[in-house]
Write an enzyme that holds these catalytic residues in place. Structure first.
Site, short mmCIF file in Angstrom:
data_model
loop_
_atom_site.label_atom_id
_atom_site.label_comp_id
_atom_site.label_asym_id
_atom_site.label_seq_id
_atom_site.Cartn_x
_atom_site.Cartn_y
_atom_site.Cartn_z
N HIS A 220 6.42 -1.24 5.52
CA HIS A 220 6.52 -0.07 4.90
C HIS A 220 5.27 1.03 5.38
O HIS A 220 5.56 2.28 5.29
CB HIS A 220 6.28 -0.56 3.32
N ASP A 221 3.93 0.38 5.68
CA ASP A 221 3.20 1.31 6.17
C ASP A 221 2.63 1.59 7.36
O ASP A 221 1.65 1.93 8.10
CB ASP A 221 1.64 0.79 5.52
N LYS A 224 1.04 4.26 9.38
CA LYS A 224 -0.29 4.55 9.32
C LYS A 224 -1.17 4.46 10.46
O LYS A 224 -2.39 4.92 10.78
CB LYS A 224 -1.04 3.73 8.24
N HIS A 249 2.48 9.59 7.07
CA HIS A 249 2.66 8.13 7.41
C HIS A 249 4.08 7.67 7.23
O HIS A 249 4.57 6.85 8.08
CB HIS A 249 1.54 7.15 6.93
N HIS A 279 9.20 5.11 0.56
CA HIS A 279 8.56 4.11 -0.33
C HIS A 279 7.51 4.82 -1.11
O HIS A 279 7.00 4.29 -2.02
CB HIS A 279 7.88 2.79 0.25
N HIS A 280 7.20 6.11 -0.89
CA HIS A 280 6.56 6.85 -1.73
C HIS A 280 7.63 8.01 -2.34
O HIS A 280 7.00 9.10 -3.12
CB HIS A 280 5.55 7.72 -0.87
N ASP A 308 3.88 -1.81 -4.02
CA ASP A 308 2.93 -1.23 -3.35
C ASP A 308 1.98 -0.61 -4.43
O ASP A 308 0.79 -0.81 -3.89
CB ASP A 308 3.23 -0.12 -2.44
#
Length: 368
Positions: A220-221, A224, A249, A279-280, A308
């Site tokens: 998911h990240d 970054k 990201h 996911h944000h 998260d």
């Protein structure tokens, strides 16, 4: 369930079983085959059937008379068919009663051939040898195919483990770069999987899809990796400009996944792309990068989003200390960290006691 003849002891069976109530007939057939096979005899169908059922893998052929006391040839055939042995052991009827009704019934059940008495030695030898060799060749081919399938399966499992290891390694490396423990991605995986398996949020999903979504969640990240260290590891609050950089990201993660051709063959790929980008997002449309609202956000992106946030609040980060569990639950419930789907929250709080157990002394950094 039928018997199978692929045993270690009799991988290439060499024994012919002669089932006939007439001792002279048994002797004639024994004399024909004794030079090339081991031969066993049975004086009626019941005895013959018991021998076959005891060690079916032992016999390469059965020569079966029709007219016998206790159990005749056709009844013996019916039992062998019921045990699914006629596809494994070739059975031949040797009979003086080769009328149309007997032949039709025998062939219907799966007998290989009907040979009339009195037998002609070279004819019966040729007909039976041909079928025995055919069964041996088929058995050998089947064993080779099974071995090849087993090896292909082993190689496929090895590739799957390698792919999973590479994905987990990349995700963990990003967590270390952002001064976080690699346990973060493991917990996101475990929370996602647990909720999909044990709450109504995963209702209707196959176990296979749940595993793929959980695997995808660890990426998911991944975006970054494109965020500068000065922003990624800033100990204090980000400025509006820095926050805009950090928000990229999500898009960077989707683009990175698209640029790795090998990942496209991974069955979790489409889930991973969607989760990385979304996911944000938030239920009320106030998330990023696309401002999706409500059910415009996929179920898997929603669940990873909540996992998260829960993990971020529960653990110490470079810019904050861990919050006590009660405070974490309160902040998620009252929307302090963004608005979530009410149904998702109901599912989450129904298992939060179990999820909290993931945060023990070995799995959490300074969590309260």
């Amino acid at each position: 369930m039928g018997h199978r003849i692929h045993s270690v002891a009799y991988r290439d069976p060499q024994t012919i079983l002669i089932v006939d109530d007439d001792e002279i007939n048994r002797g004639i057939l024994d004399n024909i085959f004794a030079d090339d096979y081991q031969v066993e005899e049975a004086e009626n169908g019941r005895i013959g059937l018991e021998k076959i059922l005891d060690t079916p893998e032992k016999y390469c052929a059965v020569l079966l008379d029709v007219m016998m006391p206790e159990m005749d040839g056709l009844e013996t055939l019916r039992h062998l068919k019921h045990e699914e042995l006629l596809d494994e052991i070739p059975v031949f009827l040797i009979t003086a009663e080769a009328n149309d009704a007997v032949m039709k019934e025998a062939y219907r059940m799966g007998v290989m051939d009907v040979i009339s008495k009195p037998v002609i030695p070279y004819v019966v030898m040729r007909r039976i040898n041909s079928v025995v060799e055919l069964f041996r060749a088929r058995r050998s081919l089947s064993n080779q195919v099974m071995a090849q399938q087993s090896e292909l399966l082993r190689q496929a499992e090895q590739i799957i483990r390698l792919n999973r290891g590479m994905i987990e390694g990349l995700a963990t490396a990003i967590e270390f770069r952002s001064a976080e423990s690699g346990d973060h991605v493991r917990r996101i995986h475990d929370i996602t999987r647990y909720m999909l398996k044990y709450t109504e949020w995963g209702e209707g999903m196959e176990d296979y899809d749940i595993e793929q979504i959980a695997q995808a969640s660890i990426m998911h990240d991944i975006g970054k990796i494109a965020i500068p260290d000065a922003v990624l590891n800033k100990p204090g609050r980000l400025t509006p400009e820095e926050f805009e950089i950090m928000k990229t990201h999500t898009v960077q993660g989707e683009q990175l996944l698209e640029k790795i051709p090998e990942l496209k063959e991974n069955l979790a790929y489409e889930y991973a792309k969607d989760i990385a980008r979304h996911h944000h997002e938030r239920w009320d449309g106030r998330g990023y990068p696309d401002g999706l609202k409500g059910d415009e956000i996929s179920p898997w992106a929603q669940i990873v989003s909540l996992a998260d946030v829960y993990d971020a609040l529960s653990c110490k980060r470079i810019y904050k200390d861990a919050f006590p569990r009660e405070k974490v639950v309160e902040m998620i419930r009252d929307g302090s960290c963004g608005v979530f789907n009410p149904r998702l929250l109901d599912a989450f709080f129904s298992v939060e006691d179990e999820i909290a157990k993931m945060y023990d002394a070995n799995g959490k950094e300074d969590a309260k």
